[in-house]
Motif scaffolding. Structure first.
Motif, PDB file in Angstrom:
ATOM      1  N   VAL A   6      45.803 -68.970  87.512  1.00 38.34           N
ATOM      2  CA  VAL A   6      45.702 -69.065  86.055  1.00 38.34           C
ATOM      3  C   VAL A   6      44.346 -68.484  85.651  1.00 38.34           C
ATOM      4  CG1 VAL A   6      45.467 -70.709  84.153  1.00 38.34           C
ATOM      5  CG2 VAL A   6      47.197 -71.095  85.900  1.00 38.34           C
ATOM      6  N   ALA A   7      44.323 -67.733  84.552  1.00 39.09           N
ATOM      7  CA  ALA A   7      43.058 -67.173  84.046  1.00 39.09           C
ATOM      8  C   ALA A   7      42.823 -67.700  82.637  1.00 39.09           C
ATOM      9  CB  ALA A   7      43.122 -65.652  84.038  1.00 39.09           C
ATOM     10  N   ILE A   8      41.617 -68.166  82.390  1.00 38.01           N
ATOM     11  CA  ILE A   8      41.294 -68.849  81.135  1.00 38.01           C
ATOM     12  C   ILE A   8      40.026 -68.246  80.546  1.00 38.01           C
ATOM     13  CG2 ILE A   8      40.618 -71.092  80.173  1.00 38.01           C
ATOM     14  CD1 ILE A   8      42.440 -72.316  82.369  1.00 38.01           C
ATOM     15  N   GLY A   9      40.048 -68.035  79.216  1.00 36.12           N
ATOM     16  CA  GLY A   9      38.911 -67.417  78.542  1.00 36.12           C
ATOM     17  C   GLY A   9      38.103 -68.414  77.722  1.00 36.12           C
ATOM     18  N   ILE A  10      36.813 -68.382  77.909  1.00 37.06           N
ATOM     19  CA  ILE A  10      35.907 -69.088  77.005  1.00 37.06           C
ATOM     20  C   ILE A  10      35.351 -67.982  76.122  1.00 37.06           C
ATOM     21  CG2 ILE A  10      33.845 -70.537  76.836  1.00 37.06           C
ATOM     22  CD1 ILE A  10      34.726 -71.044  79.997  1.00 37.06           C
ATOM     23  N   VAL A  11      35.922 -67.889  74.921  1.00 38.18           N
ATOM     24  CA  VAL A  11      35.614 -66.761  74.039  1.00 38.18           C
ATOM     25  C   VAL A  11      34.539 -67.203  73.053  1.00 38.18           C
ATOM     26  CG1 VAL A  11      36.553 -65.057  72.447  1.00 38.18           C
ATOM     27  CG2 VAL A  11      38.020 -66.005  74.252  1.00 38.18           C
ATOM     28  N   TRP A  12      33.390 -66.516  73.126  1.00 37.39           N
ATOM     29  CA  TRP A  12      32.201 -66.946  72.381  1.00 37.39           C
ATOM     30  C   TRP A  12      31.976 -66.095  71.148  1.00 37.39           C
ATOM     31  CZ3 TRP A  12      29.125 -70.969  74.227  1.00 37.39           C
ATOM     32  CH2 TRP A  12      29.363 -71.376  75.541  1.00 37.39           C
ATOM     33  N   ARG A  13      31.466 -66.736  70.119  1.00 38.47           N
ATOM     34  CA  ARG A  13      31.002 -66.020  68.927  1.00 38.47           C
ATOM     35  C   ARG A  13      30.057 -66.953  68.170  1.00 38.47           C
ATOM     36  NH1 ARG A  13      32.860 -61.410  65.945  1.00 38.47           N
ATOM     37  NH2 ARG A  13      32.799 -61.671  63.697  1.00 38.47           N
ATOM     38  N   GLY A  14      28.801 -66.565  68.102  1.00 37.21           N
ATOM     39  CA  GLY A  14      27.806 -67.327  67.342  1.00 37.21           C
ATOM     40  C   GLY A  14      27.738 -68.797  67.704  1.00 37.21           C
ATOM     41  N   GLY A  15      27.754 -69.114  68.977  1.00 39.39           N
ATOM     42  CA  GLY A  15      27.618 -70.509  69.398  1.00 39.39           C
ATOM     43  C   GLY A  15      28.890 -71.326  69.293  1.00 39.39           C
ATOM     44  N   ARG A  16      29.980 -70.655  68.931  1.00 35.91           N
ATOM     45  CA  ARG A  16      31.265 -71.355  68.880  1.00 35.91           C
ATOM     46  C   ARG A  16      32.226 -70.721  69.878  1.00 35.91           C
ATOM     47  NH1 ARG A  16      33.309 -71.768  62.843  1.00 35.91           N
ATOM     48  NH2 ARG A  16      32.797 -69.549  62.815  1.00 35.91           N
ATOM     49  N   VAL A  17      33.270 -71.478  70.229  1.00 38.03           N
ATOM     50  CA  VAL A  17      34.263 -70.966  71.179  1.00 38.03           C
ATOM     51  C   VAL A  17      35.668 -71.179  70.617  1.00 38.03           C
ATOM     52  CG1 VAL A  17      32.818 -71.291  73.243  1.00 38.03           C
ATOM     53  CG2 VAL A  17      34.322 -73.148  72.473  1.00 38.03           C
ATOM     54  N   LEU A  18      36.597 -70.383  71.112  1.00 40.03           N
ATOM     55  CA  LEU A  18      37.988 -70.467  70.643  1.00 40.03           C
ATOM     56  C   LEU A  18      38.720 -71.596  71.347  1.00 40.03           C
ATOM     57  CD1 LEU A  18      39.530 -66.861  70.551  1.00 40.03           C
ATOM     58  CD2 LEU A  18      39.119 -68.424  68.628  1.00 40.03           C
ATOM     59  N   VAL A  19      39.308 -72.481  70.572  1.00 42.02           N
ATOM     60  CA  VAL A  19      40.068 -73.599  71.139  1.00 42.02           C
ATOM     61  C   VAL A  19      41.398 -73.707  70.402  1.00 42.02           C
ATOM     62  CG1 VAL A  19      40.122 -76.096  71.555  1.00 42.02           C
ATOM     63  CG2 VAL A  19      37.949 -74.861  71.723  1.00 42.02           C
ATOM     64  N   GLY A  20      42.460 -73.969  71.158  1.00 48.80           N
ATOM     65  CA  GLY A  20      43.775 -74.201  70.576  1.00 48.80           C
ATOM     66  C   GLY A  20      44.326 -75.538  71.031  1.00 48.80           C
ATOM     67  N   ARG A  21      45.602 -75.719  70.810  1.00 48.66           N
ATOM     68  CA  ARG A  21      46.254 -76.967  71.227  1.00 48.66           C
ATOM     69  C   ARG A  21      47.593 -76.610  71.851  1.00 48.66           C
ATOM     70  NH1 ARG A  21      44.907 -81.843  71.106  1.00 48.66           N
ATOM     71  NH2 ARG A  21      43.063 -81.408  69.852  1.00 48.66           N
ATOM     72  N   ARG A  22      47.890 -77.197  73.011  1.00 48.07           N
ATOM     73  CA  ARG A  22      49.137 -76.895  73.696  1.00 48.07           C
ATOM     74  C   ARG A  22      50.321 -77.497  72.936  1.00 48.07           C
ATOM     75  NH1 ARG A  22      48.649 -74.773  78.511  1.00 48.07           N
ATOM     76  NH2 ARG A  22      50.542 -75.669  79.429  1.00 48.07           N
ATOM     77  N   SER A  23      51.451 -76.786  72.967  1.00 45.67           N
ATOM     78  CA  SER A  23      52.678 -77.328  72.357  1.00 45.67           C
ATOM     79  C   SER A  23      53.029 -78.640  73.030  1.00 45.67           C
ATOM     80  CB  SER A  23      53.859 -76.383  72.572  1.00 45.67           C
ATOM     81  OG  SER A  23      53.499 -75.091  72.320  1.00 45.67           O
ATOM     82  N   GLN A  24      53.815 -79.440  72.329  1.00 47.38           N
ATOM     83  CA  GLN A  24      54.193 -80.746  72.885  1.00 47.38           C
ATOM     84  C   GLN A  24      55.194 -80.606  74.026  1.00 47.38           C
ATOM     85  OE1 GLN A  24      52.870 -83.598  72.383  1.00 47.38           O
ATOM     86  NE2 GLN A  24      51.595 -83.134  70.590  1.00 47.38           N
ATOM     87  N   ARG A  98      44.748 -66.509  65.443  1.00 47.66           N
ATOM     88  CA  ARG A  98      46.051 -67.027  65.028  1.00 47.66           C
ATOM     89  C   ARG A  98      46.111 -68.527  65.326  1.00 47.66           C
ATOM     90  NH1 ARG A  98      49.554 -64.177  68.691  1.00 47.66           N
ATOM     91  NH2 ARG A  98      49.214 -62.318  67.455  1.00 47.66           N
ATOM     92  N   PRO A  99      46.575 -69.360  64.387  1.00 48.43           N
ATOM     93  CA  PRO A  99      46.704 -70.791  64.663  1.00 48.43           C
ATOM     94  C   PRO A  99      47.644 -71.021  65.855  1.00 48.43           C
ATOM     95  CG  PRO A  99      47.050 -70.345  62.323  1.00 48.43           C
ATOM     96  CD  PRO A  99      47.005 -69.019  63.021  1.00 48.43           C
ATOM     97  N   PRO A 100      47.438 -72.073  66.631  1.00 47.64           N
ATOM     98  CA  PRO A 100      46.502 -73.169  66.378  1.00 47.64           C
ATOM     99  C   PRO A 100      45.084 -72.886  66.862  1.00 47.64           C
ATOM    100  CG  PRO A 100      47.717 -73.642  68.370  1.00 47.64           C
ATOM    101  CD  PRO A 100      48.257 -72.323  67.844  1.00 47.64           C
ATOM    102  N   PHE A 101      44.786 -71.645  67.259  1.00 45.67           N
ATOM    103  CA  PHE A 101      43.428 -71.376  67.747  1.00 45.67           C
ATOM    104  C   PHE A 101      42.443 -71.324  66.591  1.00 45.67           C
ATOM    105  CE2 PHE A 101      45.825 -70.359  71.439  1.00 45.67           C
ATOM    106  CZ  PHE A 101      45.004 -70.778  72.465  1.00 45.67           C
ATOM    107  N   ASP A 102      41.241 -71.811  66.862  1.00 49.28           N
ATOM    108  CA  ASP A 102      40.193 -71.794  65.854  1.00 49.28           C
ATOM    109  C   ASP A 102      38.838 -71.801  66.563  1.00 49.28           C
ATOM    110  OD1 ASP A 102      39.032 -71.740  63.361  1.00 49.28           O
ATOM    111  OD2 ASP A 102      39.750 -73.711  62.741  1.00 49.28           O
TER     112      ASP A 102
END
Ligand code: 8DG
Length: 132
Positions: A6-24, A98-102
């Motif tokens: 599995v490959a996972i990205g910690i995507v940075w921009r101005g001290g923030r990172v992209l986080v989403g939520r897994r489907s139920q 794109r939601p749910p990522f923010d």
């Protein structure tokens, strides 16, 4: 026993990172997640992370470096997780995911309910953020 890469990205921009939520309706449903997913056969994890970030968030990213690699046994299978620091490929372009990522402040990230396998990388990024 089979292990899934599995490959996972910690995507940075101005001290923030992209986080989403897994489907139920998937393993670890409802958990917070960084963008990422399973590597295709023969696909290098660094290529997977760029592909998955694009598919899941709509954003083009580039890999800035490797952050962490670990193995983790879940009820749904054994994973080898490759975590990469990433940045938006075009820093002047649109970076609205794109939601749910923010975009989430690093201070908030550690309080979210990420999967168990993220514990180490979460403390690593809080202790040593990427300056992007
Ligand atoms: N995306 C993501 N997955 C994570 C994180 N932490 C963690 O343990 N995982 C686990 C959950 C899953 O078991 C696995 C990722 O697989 P997935 O099912 O989301 O991958 P995928 O998008 O390729 O899914 P699929 O459509 O092929 O089923 O990694 C994380 O931060 N982000």
């Amino acid at each position: 026993m089979d292990i899934t890469r599995v490959a996972i990205g910690i995507v940075w921009r101005g001290g923030r990172v992209l986080v989403g939520r897994r489907s139920q309706d998937v393993p670890l449903g409802g958990a917070a997640e960084f963008p990422g997913g399973k590597c295709k056969p023969n696909e290098p994890p660094a290529a997977t992370v760029v592909r998955e970030c694009r598919e899941e968030t709509g954003l083009r990213v580039r890999v800035a470096g490797k952050r962490h690699r670990c193995k983790h046994q879940y009820d749904h299978g054994r994973l080898e997780l490759h975590f990469f620091d990433c940045v938006i490929a075009d820093p002047d372009g649109d970076a609205e995911p794109r939601p749910p990522f923010d975009w989430v402040d690093l201070q908030t990230v550690a309080d979210l309910d990420f999967p168990e396998a993220n514990a180490m990388v979460l403390s690593m990024i809080v202790g040593s953020p990427l300056d992007a």
